[in-house]
Design a protein around this motif. Structure first.
Motif, PDB file in Angstrom:
ATOM      1  N   UNK A  82       0.870  -1.099   0.082  1.00 43.41           N
ATOM      2  CA  UNK A  82       0.067  -0.108  -0.043  1.00 43.41           C
ATOM      3  C   UNK A  82       0.966   1.270  -0.022  1.00 43.41           C
ATOM      4  N   UNK A  83       0.451   2.187  -0.951  1.00 47.21           N
ATOM      5  CA  UNK A  83       1.480   3.098  -1.050  1.00 47.21           C
ATOM      6  C   UNK A  83       0.998   4.551  -0.456  1.00 47.21           C
ATOM      7  N   UNK A  84       1.904   5.573  -0.145  1.00 52.06           N
ATOM      8  CA  UNK A  84       1.456   6.772   0.429  1.00 52.06           C
ATOM      9  C   UNK A  84       1.301   7.604  -0.715  1.00 52.06           C
ATOM     10  N   UNK A  85       0.979   8.931  -0.441  1.00 55.06           N
ATOM     11  CA  UNK A  85       0.622   9.865  -1.418  1.00 55.06           C
ATOM     12  C   UNK A  85       2.092  10.456  -2.114  1.00 55.06           C
ATOM     13  N   UNK A  86       3.144  10.186  -1.262  1.00 51.48           N
ATOM     14  CA  UNK A  86       4.436  10.573  -1.701  1.00 51.48           C
ATOM     15  C   UNK A  86       4.846  12.085  -1.128  1.00 51.48           C
ATOM     16  N   UNK A  87       6.450  12.306  -1.172  1.00 49.20           N
ATOM     17  CA  UNK A  87       6.786  13.443  -0.746  1.00 49.20           C
ATOM     18  C   UNK A  87       7.475  14.028  -2.049  1.00 49.20           C
ATOM     19  N   UNK A  88       7.025  15.167  -2.670  1.00 50.17           N
ATOM     20  CA  UNK A  88       7.587  15.839  -3.950  1.00 50.17           C
ATOM     21  C   UNK A  88       8.651  16.786  -3.405  1.00 50.17           C
ATOM     22  N   UNK A  89       9.804  16.195  -3.668  1.00 49.53           N
ATOM     23  CA  UNK A  89      11.349  17.098  -3.339  1.00 49.53           C
ATOM     24  C   UNK A  89      11.694  17.914  -4.545  1.00 49.53           C
ATOM     25  N   UNK A  90      11.846  19.149  -4.284  1.00 52.01           N
ATOM     26  CA  UNK A  90      12.383  20.041  -5.196  1.00 52.01           C
ATOM     27  C   UNK A  90      13.599  20.541  -4.774  1.00 52.01           C
ATOM     28  N   UNK A  91      14.740  20.464  -5.196  1.00 52.51           N
ATOM     29  CA  UNK A  91      16.002  21.143  -4.889  1.00 52.51           C
ATOM     30  C   UNK A  91      16.288  22.035  -5.880  1.00 52.51           C
ATOM     31  N   UNK A  92      16.487  23.193  -5.304  1.00 51.05           N
ATOM     32  CA  UNK A  92      16.599  24.394  -6.269  1.00 51.05           C
ATOM     33  C   UNK A  92      18.186  25.018  -5.948  1.00 51.05           C
TER      34      UNK A  92
END
Lengths: 114, 115
Positions: free
Chosen positions: B105-115
């Motif tokens: 079962x999966x979570x919604x995820x973490x969207x990581x943005x490196x700037x």
């Protein structure tokens, strides 16, 4: 190393067309097999699974998959696709002989046009 | 909770900073996975925890990545000295484990943005 191959990377179909997405895995022993779907903007969810028994497995939304042990395959099928089936589809397997990880294929992007 | 919970849902960080991503699996699930999903890419396996066994770290792309699972429950994925190529969605999943129902079962995820 265990691996899953999904041969179709991007499939475009018209509504009502039939669908078959290929999936082959690399292990010859006892396996659990899965198809997961990711609709646009949503999280991954299970479409169907095979653990044992009848090799023809039926899942949600009219999808089915057939486990053919001799071909190491678990292809996904749907007789008539709908626009709402537009999504990314992932095949996965797990070797039940060891405490092994769930291994995913690279996914197939399905686009259904009206 | 009823499902796999990940936090934060979005994270923007400056290149070179460290980040921690958290995963709360479904209660009772002994197996926990971390995957990375980049734009146009599939699911890249990172690390797998199964009960009290040593984790399978074979997917971690570099020594900047590490993960731990405390008390057999919550897991934290740490990325040190983030780089732009680390930008991706980090997914966590849990299951009952390889001896039981192995559905993940999966979570919604973490969207990581490196700037």
């Amino acid at each position: 190393a265990q691996s899953v191959s999904q041969h179709n990377h991007h499939v475009i179909l018209s509504e009502a067309a039939s669908l078959e997405l290929g999936c082959n895995y690399s292990y010859g022993g006892t396996v659990n097999l899965f198809w997961y779907v990711q609709y646009p903007g949503q999280h991954l969810q299970l479409l169907l699974k095979y653990f044992s028994g009848d090799p023809l497995v039926k899942g949600i939304k009219g999808f089915e998959a057939e486990f053919i042990k001799s071909k190491f395959s678990f292809n996904l099928r749907k007789p008539s696709v709908q626009w709402s089936d537009t999504a990314e589809y992932f095949c996965a397997f797990l070797n039940t002989g060891t405490a092994s990880k769930l291994t995913f294929g690279t996914g197939t992007r399905l686009q259904v046009t009206l | 909770g009823a499902g796999v919970s990940q936090s934060p849902s979005n994270k923007v960080t400056e290149k070179g900073k460290d980040v921690e991503l958290r995963c709360d699996p479904i209660s009772g699930h002994t197996a926990l996975y971390w995957y990375r999903q980049s734009l146009g890419q599939g699911l890249e396996f990172l690390i797998y925890f199964q009960g009290n066994s040593a984790p399978d770290k074979s997917g971690l792309p570099s020594d900047r990545f590490s993960a731990e699972r405390t008390g057999g429950s919550v897991s934290t994925l740490t990325i040190q000295r983030t780089q732009q190529e680390d930008s991706a969605v980090y997914l966590c999943a849990s299951s009952l484990g390889s001896t039981g129902n192995t559905e993940a079962f999966f979570g919604q995820g973490t969207r990581l943005t490196v700037v």
